[in-house]
Design an enzyme around this catalytic site. Structure first.
Site, PDB file in Angstrom:
ATOM      1  N   ASP A 301       0.833  -1.196   0.000  1.00 17.20           N
ATOM      2  CA  ASP A 301       0.000   0.000   0.000  1.00 17.20           C
ATOM      3  C   ASP A 301       0.878   1.260   0.000  1.00 17.20           C
ATOM      4  O   ASP A 301       1.989   1.254   0.534  1.00 17.20           O
ATOM      5  CB  ASP A 301      -0.859  -0.031   1.272  1.00 17.20           C
ATOM      6  CG  ASP A 301      -1.821   1.136   1.336  1.00 17.20           C
ATOM      7  OD1 ASP A 301      -2.667   1.245   0.436  1.00 17.20           O
ATOM      8  OD2 ASP A 301      -1.715   1.944   2.283  1.00 17.20           O
ATOM      9  N   GLU A 335       1.617  -0.368  -4.816  1.00 13.77           N
ATOM     10  CA  GLU A 335       0.579   0.566  -5.271  1.00 13.77           C
ATOM     11  C   GLU A 335       1.215   1.923  -5.518  1.00 13.77           C
ATOM     12  O   GLU A 335       1.668   2.587  -4.583  1.00 13.77           O
ATOM     13  CB  GLU A 335      -0.512   0.705  -4.199  1.00 13.77           C
ATOM     14  CG  GLU A 335      -1.580   1.710  -4.603  1.00 13.77           C
ATOM     15  CD  GLU A 335      -2.215   2.462  -3.431  1.00 13.77           C
ATOM     16  OE1 GLU A 335      -3.286   3.021  -3.615  1.00 13.77           O
ATOM     17  OE2 GLU A 335      -1.611   2.490  -2.339  1.00 13.77           O
TER      18      GLU A 335
END
Ligand SMILES: [Ca+2]
Ligand SMILES: [Ca+2]
Ligand SMILES: [Ca+2]
Length: 603
Positions: A301, A335
């Site tokens: 993330d 990401e």
């Protein structure tokens, strides 16, 4: 799998084959990342396997427990037991790996008074060593991983090193919010700005990774003065995370330049990821999940909000840890949110940060624009040209997870519908099927967003794109008109007969049986600047045999001569209406229906 007798392995393989028709379970460790088809799911929104854990063992109202199944920003009850129970459904559409949003223990509720929401999404971690009690226990996580492995499915964890939950606040006046305080205006060497008292003598800057240097950084009040609220002094695990010296403490990110790295992501405590103690801390944290559970990969993330040097140290450490655990094909993908067809911006992270792969936001943009008809199909040509920019080139681009929409940007069907407000449900279904055909046949690792296979259409991004698969009580979800189905989200949607589920299953099977679609090089044959044709050849990595893919993004049928390999003298149809032979050597005449897909394999 080591230590099992050969006979047991064979038996397990036969059982797995019989159950699923998929690759033998014993082989899953040997599959390279590009062989997977990923299913991405938010555990809270998938299936409630155990109502006893819905409140996470907490007492009180939703502001204490985080549980309110009528509110889109709170826990709804989904858990690991539910995910485990539904593995048949997940595997039934041909997906081979599951990526699920973080399951680490979160701060149950945070946010300003009157605007609170819950950590149902998992991105507000307080305890990195424990499964959030709303989702179950570490033992239930082990049961889930083992059950997936038994079927030959892989498990990818969603991890975060950029921030923890929002616990730390600042002593200073917060009128207008904690605006970002830069390295230039608030250097490490002065307390609260360049006119402040001299602090942290001898600290040579955060680019010097030497632990001796970091010992000299002792005062965290160079920009704001961090304050840990009473009662939360020990809420973070491991314990070192409770010390504000390991955070940037510079206020909120405004998402550009320096603040994108050093700023708090909407108040979430931004870690000082330059500090070698923090680097080692996260190697220890996430290494344990590999050691103890034998998981198969990480989705990282907010990767672009962490300094690249952190990943340069973290990634090789995790790959080595996995290898030592008997996991040679551990996948790591970051990401990097870039909402454009801009391969260079993504590829940078494979070089500077050493990330093996990134989520292919460029693919999503190209597919959304082409299939919704707001642009032609030319963006795909630019996208594939950009594959050369990744570290490892076009071969490395095969490992990029591709997708059509997600929990942040919104669902693919939403984009298609927004661009075609007058379209019938049948047309929307055809367009969404076309997008999935591209996803499952073009290069990259196809990643299905849960619910898309049941025709879910989000109203918008973020919370509105996170509907529940089990019966929902959220009015804003339940009034949605699902595509290809008369059902609503007010009832459970696990229908293996849904046309999108079946479409995905069909194309997954074609992909799994066709090495050219998994690992084959890509050659763009034709594209259009208006909605229309996209034709791409892919080539079997061993034999060189051609597989021609053709898509029609327009609402009218089309015919065209497509350049093919001179050696491709005859074709068999893997999908759609394929001519048996070329019109002339090197040219195939194709006729595509509106929104049609054709897959032709040279014989
Ligand atoms: Ca539950
Ligand atoms: Ca904070
Ligand atoms: Ca950061």
């Amino acid at each position: 799998m080591r230590g099992r007798s050969a006979r047991m392995s064979l038996l397990a393989s036969i059982v797995a084959l019989t159950l699923s028709g998929a690759a033998p379970a014993a082989d899953y460790r040997q599959r390279p990342p590009e062989d997977e088809i990923i299913y991405f799911v938010l555990p809270d929104r998938f299936e409630n396997g155990d109502p006893k854990n819905d409140k996470g063992g907490l007492k009180g109202d939703r502001l204490q427990t985080g549980y309110d199944p009528t509110a889109k920003g709170f826990f709804h009850g989904g858990d690991l037991a539910g995910l485990t129970r539904r593995l048949d459904y997940i595997q039934g559409m041909g997906t081979t790996a599951i990526w699920f949003a973080p399951i680490f223990k979160n701060k149950p509720v945070q946010g300003p008074k009157g605007d609170e929401s819950a950590g149902y999404h998992g991105y507000w971690v307080t305890d990195f060593t424990q499964v959030d009690p709303h989702f179950g226990t570490n033992a239930e996580f082990k049961a889930f991983v083992d059950a997936a492995h038994k079927r030959g499915m892989k498990v990818y964890m969603d991890i975060i090193a950029n921030h923890t939950a929002d616990v730390i606040t600042y002593k200073e006046d917060a009128a207008g919010g904690f605006r970002y305080r830069s390295l230039a205006d608030f250097p490490y060497s002065r307390r609260g700005g360049i006119r402040g008292a001299s602090i942290n003598p001898g600290f040579s800057g955060d680019h010097v990774a030497d632990p001796e240097n970091w010992k000299k950084l002792t005062d965290p009040a160079f920009a704001y003065t961090p304050v840990v609220p009473k009662g939360e002094e020990r809420v973070k695990v491991p314990a070192w995370l409770n010390d504000p010296i390991y955070y940037h403490n510079r206020g909120n990110s405004d998402w550009v330049g320096e603040s994108a790295l050093y700023g708090d992501f909407s108040g979430l405590d931004d870690l000082a990821t330059e500090n070698p103690r923090v680097v080692q801390g996260f190697i220890d944290i996430y290494g344990r999940w590999i050691d103890e559970f034998g998981i198969d990969g990480f989705r990282i993330d907010t990767a672009k909000h962490v300094n690249p040097e952190f990943w340069q140290a973290f990634v090789p450490a995790m790959l080595a840890r996995a290898k030592a655990r008997g996991i040679p094909n551990f996948h790591i993908f970051g990401e990097v949110y870039v909402d454009a067809v801009d391969p260079g911006a993504l590829a940078w992270y494979t070089h500077a940060a050493g990330l093996p792969a990134v989520l292919d936001f460029g693919f999503a943009r190209a597919a959304i624009d082409a299939v919704s008809g707001t642009k032609g199909t030319g963006e795909f040509a630019r996208l594939f040209d950009g594959d050369a920019l990744y570290k490892g080139g076009a071969g490395a681009a095969q490992e990029l997870p591709t997708f059509l929409g997600n929990h942040d940007m919104g669902r693919f069907a939403m984009f298609v519908k927004a661009a075609n407000p007058a379209a019938s449900e049948a047309e929307l279904l055809q367009r969404v099927m076309l997008g999935h055909a591209m996803l499952l046949t073009l290069r990259g690792v196809p990643t299905i967003y849960y619910g898309d296979e049941q025709g879910f259409v989000s109203d918008d991004k973020d919370q509105l794109a996170r509907e529940t698969m089990f019966a929902s009580k959220v009015a804003a979800y339940n009034d949605n008109d699902l595509i290809g189905s008369a059902a609503t989200t007010a009832t459970a949607n696990f229908d293996p007969a849904h046309p999108l589920y079946r479409h995905i299953a069909t194309l997954s099977e074609i992909r799994r049986k066709t090495p050219a679609l998994i690992r084959g090089a890509t050659k763009v044959r034709a594209f259009a600047e208006k909605p229309g044709l996209l034709a791409v050849s892919r080539f079997d990595p061993d034999t060189g045999r051609e597989v021609l893919l053709a898509f029609n993004t327009s609402a009218a049928p089309l015919s065209a001569n497509i350049a093919i390999d001179m050696k491709s003298a005859g074709f068999t149809a893997l999908h759609g209406d394929c001519p048996a032979s070329p019109a002339a050597p090197g040219s195939l005449l194709l006729s595509l229906p509106a929104f049609g897909t054709i897959i032709c394999q040279a014989s």
